[in-house]
Design a protein around this motif. Sequence first.
Motif, mmCIF file in Angstrom:
data_model
loop_
_atom_site.group_PDB
_atom_site.id
_atom_site.type_symbol
_atom_site.label_atom_id
_atom_site.label_comp_id
_atom_site.label_asym_id
_atom_site.label_seq_id
_atom_site.Cartn_x
_atom_site.Cartn_y
_atom_site.Cartn_z
ATOM 1 N N ARG A 35 0.830 -1.210 0.000
ATOM 2 C CA ARG A 35 0.000 0.000 0.000
ATOM 3 C C ARG A 35 0.862 1.257 0.000
ATOM 4 O O ARG A 35 0.534 2.255 -0.648
ATOM 5 N N LEU A 74 2.185 1.681 -3.611
ATOM 6 C CA LEU A 74 1.128 2.051 -4.544
ATOM 7 C C LEU A 74 0.620 3.463 -4.274
ATOM 8 O O LEU A 74 0.189 4.165 -5.198
ATOM 9 N N ALA A 75 0.675 3.892 -3.010
ATOM 10 C CA ALA A 75 0.274 5.267 -2.688
ATOM 11 C C ALA A 75 1.194 6.274 -3.372
ATOM 12 O O ALA A 75 0.764 7.371 -3.741
ATOM 13 N N HIS A 105 -0.091 6.451 -6.915
ATOM 14 C CA HIS A 105 -1.443 7.000 -7.032
ATOM 15 C C HIS A 105 -1.715 7.934 -5.845
ATOM 16 O O HIS A 105 -2.489 7.585 -4.944
ATOM 17 N N LEU A 116 -7.016 3.206 -1.561
ATOM 18 C CA LEU A 116 -6.357 1.921 -1.741
ATOM 19 C C LEU A 116 -7.223 0.802 -1.188
ATOM 20 O O LEU A 116 -7.758 0.905 -0.076
ATOM 21 N N THR A 139 -6.452 -2.915 -5.355
ATOM 22 C CA THR A 139 -6.818 -1.782 -6.191
ATOM 23 C C THR A 139 -6.207 -0.502 -5.636
ATOM 24 O O THR A 139 -5.959 -0.377 -4.433
ATOM 25 N N ALA A 140 -5.967 0.442 -6.544
ATOM 26 C CA ALA A 140 -5.498 1.783 -6.175
ATOM 27 C C ALA A 140 -6.283 2.749 -7.046
ATOM 28 O O ALA A 140 -5.956 2.949 -8.213
#
Length: 321
Positions: A15, A18-19, A22, A27, A45-46
Amino acid sequence: MSTLTEVTRLAGRVRERLAELHPGAPLGELETLPGGHSGLTFSITAGPAAYVVKAVPPGRRPVGRNDVLRQARVLRGLAGLLPVPGVVVVDEHEPAWFAMEFVRGEAIEPVLDDHRLDPGLCRRRMVALAGLLRGLHLSGPPALEDSVPLDPAAELDRWSRTMRAVPPELREGGEELLERLALSAPAGLPPVLTHGDFRLGNVLCVGERPAAVVDWEIWGYGDPRPDLAWFLLFADHRNFPRLGREIPGLAGEEELLAAYLDGAPAPPDFDWFRALARTKMAAIMGHNLRRHREGTHHDPDQERLPPTIAAMIRTARDILG
């Protein structure tokens, strides 16, 4: 440390990365993907984007099927050459993991899976895959430094060890088959990049279009004929007694071989590799059945395998003459 704790820590690491890709996007949670995946495989998912995460299982060494960094390298090496998921994040800190695009599509093996696909669609997918496999083998040696080329004798030795670990009563005629293969092992062809388990069950399709080749756990660098023979093995339901389903109109071995060759000459000594593919399948099935009967991996469905194991050994011997 428990597996749950390890997965919770992994989720935090995923996470966080991915943060960064995005900023400000919501998240999702790290969710286990169902199915016969090696190692740990998740989805997340993001915002509107979706990803698949593959990680080294807790307490396992990152070798063989668990070497997720090796999988990430081949996927990156094939980007633009073959339809594969795009790799977006690679984290080499232990336990290692990487994230790739979530590609939507169907991965269905027509003669083995339960499905309601139109036979004509299955046939077109099979022919398309033959061309895709040719493209993989013509893509040229990748800039990957950790794959030692395997010649036919080494490939046979690998599956001979697996076959000989199967109880003798499950592999009647197997020893004679291995001896005949060893006596007639051909010379290798110039090495190419190989998938190792190339078939429709490992390709996501949208309609008749292959959208992504997945499951690169056992990719290698060697003779292209084992890849080709393995792919052709799944064209005929009669290769899988009690397991296969008859679907009229599917492309057979000869048609798929012609589609793969695209006018080029047939590869030399190809019947030897057709026999090797059946030997490999018998060894894998025998191994799985042995693990079930020993209680290592309980799966009563494995009890359906003996007729197919016997058929694989018998037809391999027939192919050799």
